[in-house]
Scaffold this motif. Structure first.
Motif, mmCIF file in Angstrom:
data_model
loop_
_atom_site.group_PDB
_atom_site.id
_atom_site.type_symbol
_atom_site.label_atom_id
_atom_site.label_comp_id
_atom_site.label_asym_id
_atom_site.label_seq_id
_atom_site.Cartn_x
_atom_site.Cartn_y
_atom_site.Cartn_z
ATOM 1 N N GLY A 1 0.836 -1.218 0.000
ATOM 2 C CA GLY A 1 0.000 0.000 0.000
ATOM 3 C C GLY A 1 0.861 1.255 0.000
ATOM 4 O O GLY A 1 0.351 2.369 -0.108
ATOM 5 N N TYR B 1 1.179 -1.570 15.241
ATOM 6 C CA TYR B 1 0.521 -1.240 13.980
ATOM 7 C C TYR B 1 0.615 0.271 13.721
ATOM 8 O O TYR B 1 0.905 1.045 14.641
ATOM 9 C CB TYR B 1 -0.963 -1.630 14.047
ATOM 10 C CG TYR B 1 -1.265 -3.101 13.816
ATOM 11 C CD1 TYR B 1 -0.326 -3.970 13.266
ATOM 12 C CD2 TYR B 1 -2.518 -3.606 14.131
ATOM 13 C CE1 TYR B 1 -0.624 -5.306 13.036
ATOM 14 C CE2 TYR B 1 -2.838 -4.945 13.909
ATOM 15 C CZ TYR B 1 -1.884 -5.792 13.359
ATOM 16 O OH TYR B 1 -2.207 -7.105 13.127
ATOM 17 N N CYS C 1 -3.805 3.513 2.597
ATOM 18 C CA CYS C 1 -3.712 2.494 1.554
ATOM 19 C C CYS C 1 -3.042 1.237 2.100
ATOM 20 O O CYS C 1 -2.019 1.309 2.776
ATOM 21 C CB CYS C 1 -2.912 3.025 0.373
ATOM 22 S SG CYS C 1 -2.965 1.937 -1.053
ATOM 23 N N LEU D 1 -3.851 -2.899 3.674
ATOM 24 C CA LEU D 1 -4.752 -3.984 4.057
ATOM 25 C C LEU D 1 -6.123 -3.466 4.466
ATOM 26 O O LEU D 1 -6.229 -2.458 5.153
ATOM 27 C CB LEU D 1 -4.148 -4.751 5.239
ATOM 28 C CG LEU D 1 -2.849 -5.514 4.968
ATOM 29 C CD1 LEU D 1 -2.242 -5.971 6.275
ATOM 30 C CD2 LEU D 1 -3.126 -6.694 4.070
ATOM 31 N N GLN E 1 -1.679 2.374 13.500
ATOM 32 C CA GLN E 1 -2.557 3.165 14.371
ATOM 33 C C GLN E 1 -1.951 3.382 15.748
ATOM 34 O O GLN E 1 -2.228 4.392 16.401
ATOM 35 C CB GLN E 1 -3.970 2.565 14.453
ATOM 36 C CG GLN E 1 -4.067 1.105 14.774
ATOM 37 C CD GLN E 1 -4.089 0.252 13.520
ATOM 38 O OE1 GLN E 1 -3.403 0.556 12.550
ATOM 39 N NE2 GLN E 1 -4.857 -0.827 13.508
HETATM 40 P P1 NAP Z 1 1.300 -7.453 5.000
HETATM 41 O O1 NAP Z 1 2.766 -7.641 4.858
HETATM 42 O O2 NAP Z 1 0.428 -8.632 5.146
HETATM 43 O O3 NAP Z 1 0.991 -6.499 6.227
HETATM 44 C C1 NAP Z 1 1.625 -5.264 6.378
HETATM 45 C C2 NAP Z 1 1.498 -4.858 7.827
HETATM 46 O O4 NAP Z 1 0.139 -4.540 8.155
HETATM 47 C C3 NAP Z 1 1.913 -5.972 8.776
HETATM 48 O O5 NAP Z 1 2.688 -5.391 9.770
HETATM 49 C C4 NAP Z 1 0.590 -6.464 9.320
HETATM 50 O O6 NAP Z 1 0.681 -7.025 10.620
HETATM 51 C C5 NAP Z 1 -0.149 -5.160 9.395
HETATM 52 N N1 NAP Z 1 -1.581 -5.315 9.675
HETATM 53 C C6 NAP Z 1 -2.346 -6.434 9.616
HETATM 54 N N2 NAP Z 1 -3.594 -6.171 10.031
HETATM 55 C C7 NAP Z 1 -3.617 -4.860 10.381
HETATM 56 C C8 NAP Z 1 -4.624 -4.008 10.903
HETATM 57 N N3 NAP Z 1 -5.851 -4.444 11.169
HETATM 58 N N4 NAP Z 1 -4.301 -2.716 11.143
HETATM 59 C C9 NAP Z 1 -3.053 -2.260 10.899
HETATM 60 N N5 NAP Z 1 -2.067 -3.030 10.413
HETATM 61 C C10 NAP Z 1 -2.339 -4.313 10.143
HETATM 62 O O7 NAP Z 1 0.824 -6.540 3.805
HETATM 63 P P2 NAP Z 1 0.917 -6.807 2.258
HETATM 64 O O8 NAP Z 1 0.903 -8.268 1.985
HETATM 65 O O9 NAP Z 1 2.030 -6.026 1.697
HETATM 66 O O10 NAP Z 1 -0.477 -6.237 1.780
HETATM 67 C C11 NAP Z 1 -0.686 -4.881 1.523
HETATM 68 C C12 NAP Z 1 -2.086 -4.659 1.040
HETATM 69 O O11 NAP Z 1 -2.079 -3.483 0.263
HETATM 70 C C13 NAP Z 1 -2.646 -5.761 0.171
HETATM 71 O O12 NAP Z 1 -3.939 -6.082 0.634
HETATM 72 C C14 NAP Z 1 -2.698 -5.104 -1.212
HETATM 73 O O13 NAP Z 1 -3.761 -5.609 -2.001
HETATM 74 C C15 NAP Z 1 -2.913 -3.689 -0.851
HETATM 75 N N6 NAP Z 1 -2.582 -2.706 -1.872
HETATM 76 C C16 NAP Z 1 -1.573 -2.906 -2.751
HETATM 77 C C17 NAP Z 1 -1.311 -1.967 -3.715
HETATM 78 C C18 NAP Z 1 -0.231 -2.167 -4.748
HETATM 79 O O14 NAP Z 1 -0.085 -1.351 -5.605
HETATM 80 N N7 NAP Z 1 0.541 -3.203 -4.707
HETATM 81 C C19 NAP Z 1 -2.053 -0.806 -3.766
HETATM 82 C C20 NAP Z 1 -3.066 -0.634 -2.849
HETATM 83 C C21 NAP Z 1 -3.311 -1.587 -1.898
HETATM 84 P P3 NAP Z 1 0.532 -8.580 10.974
HETATM 85 O O15 NAP Z 1 1.870 -8.977 11.508
HETATM 86 O O16 NAP Z 1 -0.530 -8.625 12.030
HETATM 87 O O17 NAP Z 1 0.179 -9.335 9.730
#
Ligand code: NAP
Length: 421
Positions: A288, A353, A379, A381, A355
Motif C-alpha cells: 500500500g 501497527y 492504503c 490492508l 494506528q
Molecule cells: P502485509 O505484509 O500482510 O501487512 C503489512 C502490515 O500490516 C503488517 O505489519 C501487518 O501485521 C499489518 N496489519 C495487519 N492487520 C492490520 C490491521 N488491522 N491494522 C493495521 N495493520 C495491520 O501486507 P501486504 O501483503 O504487503 O499487503 C498490503 C495490502 O495493500 C494488500 O492487501 C494489497 O492488495 C494492498 N494494496 C496494494 C497496492 C499495490 O499497488 N501493490 C495498492 C493498494 C493496496 P501482521 O503482523 O498482524 O500481519
C-alpha cells in the motif's frame, strides 16, 4: 373494469465485464449488498439495487456505470450476468423508457435504502462510503481508460528488482515499465491494469489485475515516459494455503526487455492536491506504500520549487526487512517528511501497527487534522481501515475536535482517501 396491465420497464444496473478489474470496491461500497461476484464477474442484483449511486464514483474504471432498459419481468438474473463476457446490447424498442427500481424512488424521498440515509456509519458498522468520492479541489485532471483489454498498450520492462530484504519471506518487487512514444499520462494515486498472458483452467483469458502506480506523474525517471509498480509475489491465500498468484508471479519474474499488456490508467479521486501549501498525512501497510511513494517523490521534486506543505507518513510492515523501500525512505531529509514506522513481527518486540504509531504522535496528527489544507491517504490492508479511523477519532476527540463533523467535512472536501484491499 380491466384496464391495460402496465408494462414496467426497469433501468437495470449492470457492470461491464470487459472493463471491470474485479477490485471489489463496488461490493464493499454498496450499502445494501446489491452487488455480488464469483470467480468470473461482479454483478448487480436487479431486485435489490435501488440506484443510490454510492458505488459509481469509487469505481476506478467506470465499469460500474452501465444501464439497460429491460422489461422488469425479464431483467437479467445474477446467474446470467455471472456468465457474461460482455454486456448485452440495448433493445432499441425499450431504450429510454426505463425507471430505476421502486426502492430507488423511496431512497430519493428518504424513506428506504437502508443505511444509505443515515448521517454517518459507525466505525466498524456499516461499510457505507467512509472516504471521499471526490478528488482534492486542486488535483490535476486525470486521464482514465485510455486503453482497455481489447486494445491494451504495450509497455517494456526497463527494471525489476526486489525491494525487501532477501532473507525475508515477502518478495516485493519494484517494476519499471516504459511506454516509449505511446501516450500514457498518469497522476500519483492512479492505478493501471496488467493483463497476464494465458488462460484460466476453463480456457478464459485472464482478467486484468490492478496495481497502484508508485512513481510521480513525470516518470519514475524524471522526464521519461515510464512508471513504477510495487508488486508482492503471492504464494499463499488468506488462509495460508499455497497458491501461485497469476499476475504477481508473472510480474515478479519479468526480465528487462519483456513486453507487458497494460490497461488504464484508472482512478479519478485518490489523487494528490496540487496546491503547494497542502499537507499530506499518509498511512499505509506493505505494498500500500505505492501511492505514498508516488506522492512523496512528486513533492520531493517540487520541494525546491515552492512546495511548502508538510508530509507525515505512517508505514507498517511485519519487520524492517519486509518494509519495501526501507533504505531510500530513511534517506529522505527529516525536514521534508516526518516518517513513522510500525513493525508487527519484530522478534522480541510487541506487535505495533500504524494506528499505534499514530496515537503516539497524537499531538502532531491533531495539528494536521486542525488544518484545512490537510489531506489524508490510507492504503493497504482492508483490516487497517477500522483501526486507522478509530485512531483518528480518538486523536481528534482528545484534541477537542468534533470527529463526526470533521470526518464528514473531509469526505465532502476530497480530503480523506481510503484504498484498502
Ligand atoms: P502485509 O505484509 O500482510 O501487512 C503489512 C502490515 O500490516 C503488517 O505489519 C501487518 O501485521 C499489518 N496489519 C495487519 N492487520 C492490520 C490491521 N488491522 N491494522 C493495521 N495493520 C495491520 O501486507 P501486504 O501483503 O504487503 O499487503 C498490503 C495490502 O495493500 C494488500 O492487501 C494489497 O492488495 C494492498 N494494496 C496494494 C497496492 C499495490 O499497488 N501493490 C495498492 C493498494 C493496496 P501482521 O503482523 O498482524 O500481519
Amino acid at each position: 373494469m380491466n384496464g391495460p396491465v402496465p408494462v414496467e420497464v426497469l433501468k437495470q444496473h449492470l457492470i461491464d465485464p470487459e472493463i471491470c478489474i474485479r477490485c471489489n470496491t463496488c461490493e464493499e461500497t454498496c450499502p445494501i449488498d446489491a452487488i455480488t461476484h464469483d470467480e468470473n464477474n461482479y454483478v448487480v442484483r436487479a431486485d435489490t439495487c435501488n440506484g443510490c449511486m454510492a458505488c459509481i464514483s469509487p469505481c476506478p474504471t467506470g465499469a460500474i456505470d452501465n444501464w439497460r432498459d429491460v422489461l422488469k419481468a425479464e431483467s437479467y438474473s445474477v446467474d446470467a450476468q455471472l456468465t457474461w463476457d460482455e454486456l448485452p446490447v440495448q433493445d432499441d424498442a425499450l431504450a429510454g423508457q426505463g425507471a430505476i427500481g421502486e426502492a430507488a424512488e423511496g431512497a430519493a424521498a428518504g424513506t428506504t435504502a437502508g443505511d444509505a440515509e443515515s448521517a454517518e456509519p459507525a466505525i466498524g458498522g456499516s461499510d457505507l462510503v467512509r472516504g471521499s468520492v471526490v478528488p482534492p479541489w486542486s488535483a490535476a485532471k486525470p486521464y482514465v481508460n485510455l486503453y482497455n483489454h481489447k486494445a491494451p498498450v504495450q509497455a517494456t520492462v526497463v527494471g525489476n528488482y526486489r525491494v525487501t530484504d532477501a532473507s525475508t519471506e515477502s518478495d516485493i518487487h519494484h517494476i519499471v515499465l516504459d511506454f516509449g512514444k505511446q501516450p500514457f499520462p498518469v497522476l500519483e494515486g492512479q492505478s493501471i491494469g496488467i493483463i497476464p498472458p494465458g488462460t484460466t483452467a476453463d480456457g478464459r483469458a485472464h482478467h486484468a489485475r490492478q496495481y497502484s502506480i508508485a512513481s510521480p506523474r513525470d516518470g519514475e525517471r524524471a522526464g521519461y515516459n515510464n512508471l513504477a509498480l510495487t508488486v508482492k509475489r503471492v504464494t499463499k491465500d488468506h488462509h495460508e494455503q499455497a497458491v501461485g498468484g497469476v499476475c504477481s508471479n508473472y510480474l515478479c519474474d519479468l526480465k528487462k526487455g519483456d513486453v507487458v499488456n497494460v490497461m488504464g490508467p484508472f482512478g479519478s479521486t485518490f489523487l494528490m492536491p496540487n496546491h503547494a501549501d497542502s499537507h499530506l498525512l499518509m498511512i499505509c501497510t506493505g505494498t500500500g506504500a505505492a501511492p505514498m511513494r508516488a506522492m512523496t517523490e512528486y513533492r520531493r521534486r517540487r520541494r525546491l520549487k515552492g512546495a511548502t506543505g508538510k508530509l507525515m507518513l505512517f508505514f507498517g510492515a511485519r519487520t524492517q526487512g519486509e518494509l519495501p523501500y526501507f533504505g531510500p525512505l530513511l534517506n529522505l531529509p527529516k525536514d521534508f517528511i516526518d516518517t513513522n514506522l510500525a513493525f508487527s513481527r519484530t522478534p522480541g518486540q510487541a506487535k505495533r501497527y500504524v494506528q499505534d504509531a499514530m496515537r503516539e504522535r497524537a499531538t502532531d496528527v491533531a495539528a494536521l487534522l486542525r488544518h484545512e489544507h490537510t489531506y489524508i491517504y490510507v492504503c493497504g490492508l482492508k483490516g487497517m481501515e477500522d483501526g486507522v479511523l478509530q485512531a483518528l477519532q480518538a486523536i481528534a476527540g482528545e484534541a477537542g475536535l468534533d470527529w463526526q463533523a470533521l470526518w464528514q467535512r473531509m469526505k465532502t472536501e476530497g480530503r480523506l482517501h481510503l484504498e484498502t484491499y
